[in-house]
Design a protein around this motif. Sequence first.
Motif, short mmCIF file in Angstrom:
data_model
loop_
_atom_site.label_atom_id
_atom_site.label_comp_id
_atom_site.label_asym_id
_atom_site.label_seq_id
_atom_site.Cartn_x
_atom_site.Cartn_y
_atom_site.Cartn_z
N ALA A 115 -11.44 -1.05 -7.66
CA ALA A 115 -11.88 -2.35 -7.15
C ALA A 115 -11.99 -2.31 -5.64
CB ALA A 115 -10.90 -3.44 -7.58
N GLU A 116 -13.07 -2.83 -5.13
CA GLU A 116 -13.27 -2.86 -3.69
C GLU A 116 -12.34 -3.91 -3.07
OE1 GLU A 116 -17.23 -3.20 -2.26
OE2 GLU A 116 -18.03 -1.98 -3.89
N GLY A 117 -11.76 -3.58 -1.95
CA GLY A 117 -10.90 -4.51 -1.24
C GLY A 117 -9.49 -4.60 -1.77
N LEU A 118 -9.15 -3.79 -2.79
CA LEU A 118 -7.80 -3.83 -3.34
C LEU A 118 -7.07 -2.51 -3.09
CD1 LEU A 118 -8.38 -5.67 -6.72
CD2 LEU A 118 -7.52 -6.61 -4.60
N GLY A 119 -7.30 -1.93 -1.93
CA GLY A 119 -6.65 -0.68 -1.58
C GLY A 119 -5.15 -0.81 -1.46
N TYR A 120 -4.68 -2.03 -1.20
CA TYR A 120 -3.24 -2.25 -1.11
C TYR A 120 -2.57 -2.00 -2.45
CZ TYR A 120 -4.14 -6.87 -3.13
OH TYR A 120 -4.52 -7.89 -3.95
N LEU A 121 -3.28 -2.20 -3.55
CA LEU A 121 -2.69 -1.90 -4.86
C LEU A 121 -2.44 -0.40 -5.02
CD1 LEU A 121 -4.55 -4.26 -7.36
CD2 LEU A 121 -2.22 -4.42 -6.51
N LEU A 122 -3.33 0.40 -4.46
CA LEU A 122 -3.12 1.85 -4.48
C LEU A 122 -1.86 2.20 -3.71
CD1 LEU A 122 -4.01 4.74 -5.11
CD2 LEU A 122 -5.43 4.66 -3.06
N ALA A 123 -1.67 1.58 -2.55
CA ALA A 123 -0.48 1.84 -1.75
C ALA A 123 0.79 1.39 -2.49
CB ALA A 123 -0.59 1.13 -0.41
N ILE A 124 0.72 0.25 -3.14
CA ILE A 124 1.86 -0.25 -3.90
C ILE A 124 2.16 0.70 -5.06
CG2 ILE A 124 2.67 -2.10 -5.43
CD1 ILE A 124 1.14 -4.05 -3.62
N GLY A 125 1.13 1.19 -5.73
CA GLY A 125 1.32 2.14 -6.83
C GLY A 125 1.98 3.42 -6.37
N ILE A 126 1.59 3.92 -5.20
CA ILE A 126 2.18 5.14 -4.66
C ILE A 126 3.65 4.91 -4.32
CG2 ILE A 126 2.13 6.72 -2.69
CD1 ILE A 126 -0.95 6.38 -2.75
N VAL A 127 3.95 3.77 -3.72
CA VAL A 127 5.34 3.46 -3.36
C VAL A 127 6.20 3.31 -4.61
CG1 VAL A 127 6.84 1.70 -2.33
CG2 VAL A 127 4.77 2.44 -1.14
N VAL A 128 5.69 2.62 -5.62
CA VAL A 128 6.44 2.46 -6.87
C VAL A 128 6.69 3.81 -7.52
CG1 VAL A 128 6.27 1.55 -9.23
CG2 VAL A 128 5.70 0.09 -7.30
N PHE A 129 5.69 4.68 -7.53
CA PHE A 129 5.86 6.01 -8.10
C PHE A 129 6.92 6.81 -7.34
CE2 PHE A 129 4.80 10.53 -8.27
CZ PHE A 129 4.83 10.75 -9.64
N ALA A 130 6.88 6.76 -6.02
CA ALA A 130 7.85 7.51 -5.21
C ALA A 130 9.27 7.01 -5.44
CB ALA A 130 7.47 7.42 -3.74
N VAL A 131 9.45 5.69 -5.46
CA VAL A 131 10.79 5.12 -5.68
C VAL A 131 11.29 5.49 -7.07
CG1 VAL A 131 12.05 2.94 -5.95
CG2 VAL A 131 10.50 3.26 -4.02
N ASP A 132 10.44 5.44 -8.06
CA ASP A 132 10.83 5.77 -9.42
C ASP A 132 11.19 7.25 -9.54
OD1 ASP A 132 11.30 4.96 -12.09
OD2 ASP A 132 9.42 5.92 -12.69
N ALA A 133 10.44 8.11 -8.90
CA ALA A 133 10.74 9.55 -8.94
C ALA A 133 12.07 9.84 -8.26
CB ALA A 133 9.61 10.33 -8.28
N ILE A 134 12.35 9.19 -7.13
CA ILE A 134 13.63 9.39 -6.44
C ILE A 134 14.78 8.86 -7.29
CG2 ILE A 134 15.00 8.65 -4.45
CD1 ILE A 134 12.32 8.71 -2.86
N PHE A 135 14.61 7.70 -7.88
CA PHE A 135 15.64 7.13 -8.75
C PHE A 135 15.93 8.05 -9.93
CE2 PHE A 135 16.77 4.50 -12.44
CZ PHE A 135 17.94 3.96 -11.99
N PHE A 136 14.90 8.60 -10.54
CA PHE A 136 15.07 9.50 -11.68
C PHE A 136 15.78 10.78 -11.25
CE2 PHE A 136 13.49 12.78 -14.66
CZ PHE A 136 14.00 12.24 -15.83
#
Length: 56
Positions: free
Chosen positions: A21-42
């Motif tokens: 989706a155009e203009g929703l690049g912040y969702l990509l950033a949120i997805g990356i942050v969520v993935f990183a936090v989940d990987a560290i937690f695991f």
Amino acid sequence: MALFLLVILMAVALGIIGVAAEGLGYLLAIGIVVFAVDAIFFAVRVSRHAGRRPVR
């Protein structure tokens, strides 16, 4: 383990929506942050359980 997989799927979905989706690049950033936090937690969770194996 199921919660880990659910959060990974959520992060991937947010990333795909953010890229597609155009203009929703912040969702990509949120997805990356969520993935990183989940990987560290695991990783922390697995490392804590690795030291508790009984000696036989």
